[in-house]
Scaffold this active site. Structure first.
Site, PDB file in Angstrom:
ATOM      1  N   LEU A 222     -23.641 -51.081  -7.600  1.00  0.00           N
ATOM      2  CA  LEU A 222     -23.048 -51.210  -6.253  1.00  0.00           C
ATOM      3  C   LEU A 222     -21.982 -50.143  -6.127  1.00  0.00           C
ATOM      4  CD1 LEU A 222     -21.919 -54.903  -5.554  1.00  0.00           C
ATOM      5  CD2 LEU A 222     -23.711 -53.626  -4.366  1.00  0.00           C
ATOM      6  N   HIS A 223     -22.056 -49.327  -5.116  1.00  0.00           N
ATOM      7  CA  HIS A 223     -20.954 -48.367  -4.954  1.00  0.00           C
ATOM      8  C   HIS A 223     -20.736 -47.916  -3.517  1.00  0.00           C
ATOM      9  CE1 HIS A 223     -24.223 -45.464  -4.761  1.00  0.00           C
ATOM     10  NE2 HIS A 223     -23.360 -44.590  -4.295  1.00  0.00           N
TER      11      HIS A 223
END
Ligand code: UD1
Length: 395
Positions: A222-223
């Site tokens: 997740l970024h």
């Protein structure tokens, strides 16, 4: 017969990388350029957008990328600062090398910045992975894609939908060439060397009994700023992952942006260490091994949507849209958004055996970079022979 020589009137090709997702795209291109007859001369420029050992050096080693000829060392900053610094520092490089073209890949800030400098200096821009569109202008990458494609003279696409996107934006079909996916070239080239999961966990200091050999597990990355920059979004996402981990142990390869935000918002408690192993950003071969053995991948990355499709591993994408629709239409990807109930429902479906395995999209065959080398050579040679050809302003 001796091998043909690179035309004397053509300068080298400046190849630009800046951030992690560029590296796996550039590695096969450089290999194909070196193997082409005649060899295509390259100057490799790294903007320095990503610089950590974990985000940069390990990937260079895994992918056997040559040391960049030039590193602009821009580092982190706001989008404006990062883009402006790349531009400022890239311009003298073009004056020094007088390249035949500037080749950029993907959609990061460095892609846009270097294209803009080149186009202003009347140097042709070549864009690899052109035409992908999420139609979500809040994504910084979408702006980078649209603008880079507008500036590009030669556009290489990974899937057929890209051509229609480009035509809708007024880009002449004659400039566009469907070659397949260089990221999948890298994956197929390296798959046999993928690092075993147990080794990756051990290297990250995770106890050997965290995952029994052969047990199912999931992988998370997740970024995206839209998912991780606000606590109101990040908190429920992490809580959802924690609930999923009760059914499936999860390995979370955490981007520095996400780690910093979890700490800033005080959300560390939401990740139960017994069920969610938090790892630093992984090398390429580690990530490949983690994905290849996973029961499912939960991600907001663009690249992982394609890599899981190539591996046939179910991917649940925590976004409302994708610029890579073929991964949903033909591959193993499902868009689930960020509503907790949808994520949990989709996960349960995969665990119950309803995950997509999909099929390999057209031309994702490990030869995309060779097709680019052949086309680029023909295109530059033709331009060199007719210097005033439309679309090629300076060679
Ligand atoms: C960038 C790309 C994105 C890509 C992602 C993969 C743009 C607009 N975005 O986003 O498309 O999917 O890379 O990682 O170009 N940081 C480090 N070490 C590094 C690099 C960054 O700690 O080596 C930190 C920075 O200080 C910053 C954060 O990570 O706080 C984000 O880095 P940045 O390059 O701004 O964008 P990404 O979110 O990584």
């Amino acid at each position: 017969m001796s091998a043909p020589a690179w035309p004397a009137q053509l300068g080298p090709v400046i190849c630009v990388v800046g951030a992690r997702p560029n590296f796996m795209k550039m590695a096969p291109i450089l290999r194909a350029f070196a193997a082409h007859s005649p060899a295509i001369p390259v100057v490799l420029v790294h903007t320095g957008q990503h610089y950590d050992r974990s985000m940069n050096d390990r990937l260079f080693e895994d992918l056997k990328l040559p040391h960049p000829d030039i590193n602009l060392g821009v580092g982190s900053g706001s989008h404006t600062v990062q883009t402006a610094e790349v531009m400022r520092r890239f311009e003298p490089v073009l004056d020094d090398y007088r390249p035949s073209c500037v080749l950029v890949v993907g959609d990061v800030n460095s892609t846009l910045a270097c294209s803009l400098v080149a186009v202003k200096k009347e140097i042709p821009v070549v864009h690899v992975e052109a035409g992908l569109r999420s139609y979500d202008r809040r994504m910084p990458e979408e702006i980078n894609r649209v603008l880079t494609d507008q500036m590009a003279d030669r556009l290489y696409t990974t899937e057929r939908s890209a051509q229609a996107n480009l035509e809708a934006e007024g880009i002449d079909a004659a400039r566009v060439c469907f070659v397949g996916n260089v990221m999948i070239d890298s994956l197929l080239h390296n798959r046999a060397m993928a690092r075993p999961v147990a080794q990756t966990l051990a290297e990250a200091g995770i106890a050997a009994d965290w995952l029994a050999p052969g047990s199912a597990y999931g992988v998370i990355t997740l970024h995206r700023p839209s998912n991780v920059d606000q606590p109101e979004t990040l908190q429920p996402l992490l809580a959802t992952l924690a609930r999923i981990s009760e059914h499936l142990p999860l390995i979370f390869a955490m981007h520095p942006r996400t780690r910093a935000n979890i700490e800033r918002f005080g959300l560390q408690e939401l990740l139960p260490a017994a069920r969610i192993a938090v790892l630093p950003p992984q090398g390429y071969l580690e990530m490949l091994g983690l994905m290849d053995g996973a029961r499912l991948v939960l991600t907001d990355s663009g690249g992982l949507q394609e890599e899981t499709t190539a591996l046939g591993v179910p991917c649940l994408t925590l976004r409302e849209n994708t610029e890579r629709p073929i991964t949903v239409e033909q591959g193993s990807n499902t868009l689930v958004g960020i509503v907790p109930a949808s994520i949990e429902q989709a996960t349960q479906a995969v665990l119950a055996g309803a995950g997509k395995s999909g099929r390999m999209p057209e031309l994702w065959d490990g030869q995309a970079a060779e097709r680019i080398a052949a086309d680029l050579y023909a295109w530059l040679s033709a331009a060199a022979a007719t210097p005033h050809a439309e679309g090629v302003r300076h060679v």
